[in-house]
Motif scaffolding. Sequence first.
Motif, PDB file in Angstrom:
ATOM      1  N   GLU A 125       0.253  -8.319  -9.969  1.00 30.80           N
ATOM      2  CA  GLU A 125      -0.265  -6.925  -9.420  1.00 30.80           C
ATOM      3  C   GLU A 125       0.293  -7.465  -7.780  1.00 30.80           C
ATOM      4  N   THR A 225      -5.820  -2.189  -7.931  1.00 31.46           N
ATOM      5  CA  THR A 225      -4.739  -1.186  -8.350  1.00 31.46           C
ATOM      6  C   THR A 225      -4.364  -0.341 -10.423  1.00 31.46           C
ATOM      7  N   LYS A 226      -5.146  -1.656 -10.997  1.00 29.89           N
ATOM      8  CA  LYS A 226      -5.204  -1.089 -12.415  1.00 29.89           C
ATOM      9  C   LYS A 226      -3.400  -1.431 -12.934  1.00 29.89           C
ATOM     10  N   ARG A 227      -2.932  -2.272 -12.236  1.00 32.97           N
ATOM     11  CA  ARG A 227      -2.024  -3.143 -13.255  1.00 32.97           C
ATOM     12  C   ARG A 227      -0.803  -1.904 -12.626  1.00 32.97           C
ATOM     13  N   SER A 228      -0.828  -1.364 -11.515  1.00 30.92           N
ATOM     14  CA  SER A 228       0.542  -0.673 -11.152  1.00 30.92           C
ATOM     15  C   SER A 228       1.971  -0.622 -11.448  1.00 30.92           C
ATOM     16  N   LEU A 231       2.497   0.924 -14.709  1.00 25.89           N
ATOM     17  CA  LEU A 231       2.817   2.476 -13.893  1.00 25.89           C
ATOM     18  C   LEU A 231       4.335   3.332 -13.846  1.00 25.89           C
ATOM     19  N   ALA A 247       2.455   4.666  -7.678  1.00 24.97           N
ATOM     20  CA  ALA A 247       1.836   4.597  -9.214  1.00 24.97           C
ATOM     21  C   ALA A 247       1.120   3.186  -8.286  1.00 24.97           C
ATOM     22  N   THR A 248       0.543   3.333  -6.987  1.00 26.72           N
ATOM     23  CA  THR A 248      -0.191   2.079  -6.299  1.00 26.72           C
ATOM     24  C   THR A 248      -1.880   3.130  -6.177  1.00 26.72           C
ATOM     25  N   PRO A 249      -2.825   2.959  -6.448  1.00 23.39           N
ATOM     26  CA  PRO A 249      -3.872   4.381  -6.691  1.00 23.39           C
ATOM     27  C   PRO A 249      -4.430   3.946  -5.175  1.00 23.39           C
TER      28      PRO A 249
END
Length: 268
Positions: A125, A225-228, A231, A247-249
């Motif tokens: 990531e 980023t919660k594993r974008s 996503l 996809a990147t928060p």
Amino acid sequence: MKNNLTKLVKKANAGDKQSLELVILEINDLIYNLSLKMLLFPEDAKDATQEILIKVITHLSTFHYQSQFTTWVYRIATNYLITYKGKKSKEFAMPFKEYAVLIDSGQSDTVSYAKNAGELALLEEEVKVSCTQGLLLCLNSSDRLVYILAEILEFSSKEGAAILTITPDNFRKKLSRSRQKIRNFLTNKCGLVNSENPCRCHKKIDFLTHQKVINPNNLRFAQFTKRSIDLVDQIGDLEKAIAIYRATPAIPAPETIMKTIKETILIT
């Protein structure tokens, strides 16, 4: 929230420091994320955010409520960022051809810096965000801002043009040029956009670590980023080149920014 924010701005302009602090809290992350997308390196983004916030505060009385407050804030931020050259950002920026060489260099199927699947996922990531955000630095600052506003932050050409004080037609022309450059590069080099490309994020971990582009002991992006990576394939029919970025928060601004602002503006 828009109406509440406007009320807070009015109170802040009337001398209410608590309202001013709340206004800054509302726009802090907004400015930081724009700065981070423009400058890649959190250190540069932090410095830019502090300077922009000071400009917002010292010019708050010039806001005449004829547009949304956040639009006015973005205008101040983009005016600053279009000429700002962060130290690390300036050193890292390069033409697309040189960035292609960087992408092709040092690919390896082994990863020395990951002991388990969890660590590997975080490092993948980190590479994904660092690589794709770094690609934006290949664009000149004006075209980069247009791309960020339109493709990542999803402003319309009319809204983006108002922020940058250019015509919507000029905004669309810049966007078309930037979009084509980014799309072409990712289609030809990025394994997430085109599975036929040899590059995958894990293959760059060791090389980018050796080059000190990423630091396994001090991740800049992956923790937020919660594993974008996963996503990208879940964003419907959106083209992969855009999905990579959307996809990147958002990443929260460092708490030290608010502390510094309070010390220099709100308390003194």
